[in-house]
Design an enzyme around this catalytic site. Structure first.
Site, PDB file in Angstrom:
ATOM      1  N   PRO A 134       1.311  27.670  76.670  1.00  0.00           N
ATOM      2  CA  PRO A 134       1.297  26.771  77.847  1.00  0.00           C
ATOM      3  C   PRO A 134       0.616  27.470  79.019  1.00  0.00           C
ATOM      4  CG  PRO A 134       3.465  27.771  77.595  1.00  0.00           C
ATOM      5  CD  PRO A 134       2.641  28.263  76.449  1.00  0.00           C
ATOM      6  N   ASP A 162      -0.300  32.734  80.799  1.00  0.00           N
ATOM      7  CA  ASP A 162       0.749  32.123  79.989  1.00  0.00           C
ATOM      8  C   ASP A 162       1.964  31.908  80.887  1.00  0.00           C
ATOM      9  OD1 ASP A 162       2.793  31.491  78.224  1.00  0.00           O
ATOM     10  OD2 ASP A 162       2.125  32.900  76.677  1.00  0.00           O
ATOM     11  N   HIS A 163       2.324  30.638  81.106  1.00  0.00           N
ATOM     12  CA  HIS A 163       3.394  30.331  82.046  1.00  0.00           C
ATOM     13  C   HIS A 163       4.764  30.758  81.521  1.00  0.00           C
ATOM     14  CE1 HIS A 163       4.533  28.651  85.791  1.00  0.00           C
ATOM     15  NE2 HIS A 163       3.538  27.789  85.871  1.00  0.00           N
ATOM     16  N   ARG A 164       4.836  31.220  80.271  1.00  0.00           N
ATOM     17  CA  ARG A 164       6.105  31.701  79.741  1.00  0.00           C
ATOM     18  C   ARG A 164       6.420  33.114  80.218  1.00  0.00           C
ATOM     19  NH1 ARG A 164       4.833  30.799  73.483  1.00  0.00           N
ATOM     20  NH2 ARG A 164       2.944  31.834  74.263  1.00  0.00           N
TER      21      ARG A 164
END
Length: 493
Positions: free
Chosen positions: A286, A463-465
């Site tokens: 994401p 990566d938004h994680r």
């Protein structure tokens, strides 16, 4: 006593699924040592010398030079424990060609045994695999020929042997076993036409053809292949000719494929590898992107001053990419969350202690990403020298898999293509990529006055994680500050 062990083409890492045999380094009958290179192969990314994990006598090779083999296909067989020169312990006479073939078949049928192997085939890039289930392999005597053995003499006709209900299946080659597996043919149900009931490729093909004849009511593969080739030729002719009636047929409702309005370009080699990796990145990560414009005038002036000093000492000139790489390393040291990878199976973020900086390099073979290892321990001169070395190797096609894997962050200078901005796709499984556009003169407010300055657009895809926008924005802002005022970097080192 000797055991015949089969060495298969190992996984060369980074999703590579095949390799082309460029040059054999050993002949049948040669004695090889553990971890000795036996063949040079070319993948979609690099040339690789493949070492053999067994020590012994080479009894067979698979694949001529120029042949493309899939990962897992047999490369060669080695007789472990055999004496070179054809001597057999105990003074037993050399076996006839038919018996030697049957012996090799029996051992190829058994699963690979972990005997006298180093376990270090292509260490560090994709050779790990689940250990094979061990089976007892009967020891046999093998005579190593001084030269390639002549083709076996066809045996005299003999009554076919009944299929065995247990024990190893007599198969002459792993390729025959693979052909049977792919076509759901039970080898134990076949009666081999070779010596002593040996199952040959022709036996499996005959069984396959018989099954197809029943299932498809006599439709042959050759007819379907000819039809497909004819359709491809028709499409290509229509495309080259640009016939107006093709468009008319589409307007009348005919299928576009039959109208010949497109050509086929297989996704193979490096292009196919890139397609697979980018698709996986977009599917699993994401990602989000933020960007900022920065005044690079002072950075260009700093580079000029460094290169002027270098010329006096007859040193290598520092590239703009090297300065951006040094800035990126400093930013990752301050924001280590972006030097990470996500493992969703373990539900954890793995933050790396070392910074292995990859950089996108366009070559005649396509886009590759060489890696500057341990960048956090390198000064600007060292990073610059490594960038030059890796770039030259990339253009020559001599990068090793070890130089193309293991990156933890990627720097992408797409400004060399004359574009201002981009939203790059993250190099899976990394967590972020810094993109740099072209540096162009633009109107800019400098010290309260309008002036013409050299401006660059910087973009960070992350990566938004692994982090939120605050961390990503802080990273990008620090990079921009170092670009605008290189002295900022001196305060943090």
């Amino acid at each position: 006593m000797a055991q015949v062990l089969e060495f298969k083409l190992p996984d060369l890492g980074e999703g590579l699924t095949e390799a082309e045999v460029v040059r054999w380094l050993v002949e049948v009958g040669d004695v090889v040592a553990v971890d000795q290179p036996v063949v040079e192969v070319e993948t979609a990314k690099a040339m690789v010398e493949v070492p053999c994990p067994y020590g012994g006598v080479v009894t067979a090779r698979f694949g001529e030079e120029g042949t493309e083999l899939p990962v897992g296909a047999p490369l060669l067989t080695v007789a472990v424990g055999a004496e070179p020169g054809g001597a057999v312990p105990g003074g037993a006479p050399e076996e006839p060609a038919e018996r030697a073939l049957q012996t090799a078949a029996e051992h190829a049928a058994a699963e690979q045994v972990a005997a006298e192997s180093s376990g270090n085939v292509l260490v560090g890039y994709g050779t790990a695999a689940a250990p094979a289930r061990r089976r007892r392999v009967r020891s046999v005597r093998v005579s190593a020929p001084a030269a390639p053995a002549p083709a076996p003499v066809p045996p005299a006709p003999a009554a076919p042997a009944a299929p065995a209900s247990d024990g190893p299946v007599p198969v002459i080659s792993p390729l025959v076993r693979k052909l049977a597996r792919e076509n759901d043919v039970d080898l134990r149900s076949l009666v081999g036409s070779g010596p002593d009931g040996l199952i040959l490729r022709a036996d499996v093909e005959s069984a396959v053809e018989a099954g197809r004849a029943v299932a498809q009511a006599g439709a042959s593969d050759e007819e379907r292949t000819r039809a497909r080739k004819a359709a491809v030729r028709e499409d290509d002719e229509l495309i080259r000719a640009g016939r107006h009636e093709a468009r008319q047929s589409v307007a009348a409702g005919e299928e576009p494929r039959k109208a010949g309005l497109y050509s086929r370009h297989p996704l193979t080699g490096l292009r196919g590898l890139v397609a697979d990796k980018m698709s996986r990145s977009r599917r699993e990560i994401p990602e989000a992107t933020c960007w900022v414009d920065a005044d690079a005038t002072e950075l260009l002036a700093t580079r000029k001053a460094m290169n002027d000093a270098m010329s006096e000492r007859d040193g290598q000139k520092v590239s703009l990419l090297a300065l951006l790489a040094r800035i990126s390393v400093a930013a990752l040291t301050r924001f280590p969350a972006l030097n990470s990878a996500v493992d969703m199976e373990a539900r954890e973020v793995r933050q790396f202690a070392d910074i292995h900086l990859g950089f996108a390099a366009q070559t005649p073979r396509g886009l590759v990403v060489p890696v500057v290892r341990h960048s956090q321990s390198r000064a600007t001169d060292s990073i610059n020298a490594e960038l030059i070395r890796l770039t030259e190797s990339a253009r020559a096609g001599t990068l090793t898999p070890g130089e193309l894997t293991g990156g933890t962050f990627t720097l992408n200078n797409y400004g060399v293509f004359g574009v201002d901005g981009s939203t790059p796709i993250i190099n899976h499984p990394e967590a972020a990529m810094l993109g740099v556009g072209r540096i162009v003169p633009k109107p800019w407010v400098h010290q309260g006055e309008l002036a013409v300055r050299h401006v660059v657009q910087l973009s960070l895809t992350f990566d938004h994680r692994v982090c939120d926008g605050g961390t990503a924005g802080g990273f990008l802002r620090y990079v921009a500050d170092c670009v605008e005022q290189p002295a900022v970097l001196l305060r943090s080192v």
